[in-house]
Design an enzyme around this catalytic site. Structure first.
Site, PDB file in Angstrom:
ATOM      1  N   ASP A 176       0.802  -0.907   0.058  1.00 46.78           N
ATOM      2  CA  ASP A 176      -0.009  -0.047   0.126  1.00 46.78           C
ATOM      3  C   ASP A 176       0.924   1.326   0.016  1.00 46.78           C
ATOM      4  O   ASP A 176       0.582   2.161   0.767  1.00 46.78           O
ATOM      5  CB  ASP A 176      -0.879  -0.119   1.278  1.00 46.78           C
ATOM      6  CG  ASP A 176      -1.873   1.102   1.128  1.00 46.78           C
ATOM      7  OD1 ASP A 176      -2.378   1.534   0.139  1.00 46.78           O
ATOM      8  OD2 ASP A 176      -2.542   1.554   2.275  1.00 46.78           O
ATOM      9  N   ASP A 190       4.186   2.247   8.009  1.00 45.57           N
ATOM     10  CA  ASP A 190       2.955   1.392   7.610  1.00 45.57           C
ATOM     11  C   ASP A 190       3.041   0.039   7.088  1.00 45.57           C
ATOM     12  O   ASP A 190       2.504  -0.284   5.938  1.00 45.57           O
ATOM     13  CB  ASP A 190       1.882   2.326   6.893  1.00 45.57           C
ATOM     14  CG  ASP A 190       0.452   1.656   7.007  1.00 45.57           C
ATOM     15  OD1 ASP A 190       0.290   1.030   7.863  1.00 45.57           O
ATOM     16  OD2 ASP A 190      -0.357   2.257   6.269  1.00 45.57           O
ATOM     17  N   ASN A 238       2.666   7.458   3.262  1.00 47.06           N
ATOM     18  CA  ASN A 238       3.261   6.273   4.329  1.00 47.06           C
ATOM     19  C   ASN A 238       4.562   6.275   4.234  1.00 47.06           C
ATOM     20  O   ASN A 238       5.326   5.161   4.253  1.00 47.06           O
ATOM     21  CB  ASN A 238       2.328   5.038   4.506  1.00 47.06           C
ATOM     22  CG  ASN A 238       2.306   4.414   3.114  1.00 47.06           C
ATOM     23  OD1 ASN A 238       3.021   4.498   2.022  1.00 47.06           O
ATOM     24  ND2 ASN A 238       1.240   3.657   3.020  1.00 47.06           N
TER      25      ASN A 238
END
Length: 136
Positions: free
Chosen positions: A67, A84, A72
């Protein structure tokens, strides 16, 4: 934690808001958290190189962030800190693992390209990551 890449990017598990370990968050002077990449506008060419280095190292280990985005990734004193990581993906074992490499590459390259960095090519990066992971 040792740097993940020669360019100095680091991955710091637990350095995001879902984890309550304040020691893992990179802080600027006066206690402010390091800015997210999304808020940075200078030094993008060097940050891109650091990010590619870090992503290649993860791919060599058969991993993708899963992701990855400018929200992040922190920038601490000119160095990237990838945060993250709880959803990190084993791209070899996961049935759609290579697609996570592609998505991470596309997400970050799109952001850098939108800020004028012509070297940020998502398709080339995805191909490199797949080759490094051995899933090409």
């Amino acid at each position: 934690m040792p740097p993940l890449a020669t360019g100095g990017a680091r991955a710091v598990p637990g350095a995001d808001r879902r984890h309550r370990d304040p020691g893992g968050v990179r802080r600027q002077p006066r206690g402010f958290a390091a800015p997210r990449l999304a808020a940075v506008s200078e030094g993008l060419a060097e940050l891109w190189e650091q990010l590619v280095d870090a992503m290649v190292i993860l791919a060599r280990e058969g991993l993708a962030h899963g992701d990855l985005s400018p929200y992040n990734i922190l920038v601490h004193e000119g160095r990237l800190v990838i945060i993250d990581l709880p959803q990190i993906v084993d791209v070899v074992a996961h049935p759609t693992g290579p697609e996570f490499l592609d998505r991470d590459a596309r997400n970050v390259a799109t952001w850098f390209t939108a800020r004028g960095l012509a070297a940020a090519d998502g398709a080339s990066l995805a191909g490199l990551l797949r080759a490094e992971a051995g899933v090409d």
